[in-house]
Design a protein around this motif. Structure first.
Motif, short mmCIF file in Angstrom:
data_model
loop_
_atom_site.label_atom_id
_atom_site.label_comp_id
_atom_site.label_asym_id
_atom_site.label_seq_id
_atom_site.Cartn_x
_atom_site.Cartn_y
_atom_site.Cartn_z
N ASN A 142 -4.57 -6.83 6.65
CA ASN A 142 -4.54 -7.62 5.42
C ASN A 142 -5.40 -6.98 4.34
O ASN A 142 -5.03 -6.95 3.17
CB ASN A 142 -4.98 -9.06 5.67
N GLN A 143 -6.55 -6.46 4.76
CA GLN A 143 -7.44 -5.81 3.80
C GLN A 143 -6.77 -4.56 3.22
O GLN A 143 -6.87 -4.30 2.02
CB GLN A 143 -8.77 -5.45 4.47
N THR A 146 -4.27 -5.66 0.69
CA THR A 146 -4.99 -6.14 -0.50
C THR A 146 -5.46 -4.97 -1.36
O THR A 146 -5.30 -4.97 -2.58
CB THR A 146 -6.22 -6.99 -0.07
#
Ligand code: ATP
Length: 270
Positions: A142-143, A146
């Motif tokens: 997810n990072q 992002t």
């Protein structure tokens, strides 16, 4: 395990001439070199420079080498880490490491980020939940998403990632504005093997009887990494026999040794 942050190389020496064969892949990444060298030429017409490209192919075919050569050709720093490093990480470490990596790369832009074995973090979410899932892996993924979304088109950091299994990757990674380009890096054919041999015999003291064409014929299925290993093995075999140069027979003995090793490995897997 002790967490190494990530690797960085500010003065990459690798260039396209170190990468034998792979003409199609080199042509495709040449465009990335051009983006990094003269971004204005592309953005002035309103175009958006891609943020990422996926190098897809079997192990040892030169994906890391090619990514590094892109940085070398463009004269930009190379930041790299491997997806497999994240697997056993404590909660929060993976995501913060990704954040640090992108921050550093942006500070040194134009630059290349290379993520080897991206499938280790980028496997489709939810599919691997038999063991209760891996939250840290998901956090890291997810990072990564992002960070890539947070890039402006003017950031001038290009993220290259390597995998031998594009089919297991989370579709979110392959969406437009992320890794929306795939570049295939296949096992070398006969002529490409000869070209790879030529790169890796360069540092060796060779006897005149070494026949590259014959060796290329004897090594179907070998990757570039296998050939590099073979050349080194031949030199060690010759040295053990106290020879003054590496002879054709030493290469043949090395082929036997490596093929034997590969067969053993395949038996264990099967
Ligand atoms: P993996 O998927 O296992 O990480 P990879 O595709 O990234 O493998 P590399 O790490 O780039 O493969 O290759 C390993 C080594 O094999 C290189 O450092 C180089 O010495 C040699 N090699 C592989 N492919 C080539 C090639 N096309 N030309 C010259 N050398 C090569």
């Amino acid at each position: 395990s002790k967490a190494k942050l990530f690797d960085q190389d500010q003065k990459v020496k690798t260039s396209f001439k170190d990468v034998a064969g792979l003409e199609g892949a080199k042509e495709e990444v040449q465009e990335i070199v051009d983006f990094l060298k003269s971004p204005d030429k592309y953005t002035s017409l309103g175009g958006k420079i891609p943020k990422g490209a996926l190098l897809v192919g079997p192990p040892g075919t030169g994906k890391t080498l090619l990514a590094k050569a892109v940085a070398g050709e463009a004269h930009v720093p190379f930041f790299s880490l491997s997806g497999s490093d994240f697997v056993e990480m404590f909660v929060g470490v993976g995501a913060s490491r990704v954040r640090d990596l992108f921050k550093q790369a942006q500070q040194k832009a134009p630059s290349i980020i290379f993520i080897d074995e991206i499938d280790a973090v980028g496997r489709s979410r939810g599919k691997n939940n038999i063991t209760g899932g891996n939250d840290e892996r998901e956090n890291t993924l997810n990072q990564l998403l992002t960070e890539m979304d947070g890039f402006g088109t003017d950031t001038n950091v290009i993220v290259l990632a390597a995998t031998n299994r594009a089919d297991v990757l989370d579709k979110a990674l392959l969406r437009a504005g992320r890794f929306d380009r795939q570049i295939y890096v296949d096992l070398p054919d006969l002529n490409e093997r000869a070209a790879i041999f030529k790169v890796h015999i360069k540092p060796l003291k060779l006897s005149k009887d070494v026949d590259i064409d014959f060796l290329s014929q004897q090594t179907p299925g070998f990757s570039g990494a296998d050939i590099a290993n073979l050349c080194n093995e031949a030199a060690l075999i010759a040295a053990r026999k106290s020879k003054k140069a590496v002879h054709h027979q030493d290469f043949l003995d090395a082929v036997d040794r490596i093929v034997g090793g590969l067969e053993k490995k395949n038996k264990i897997i099967a």
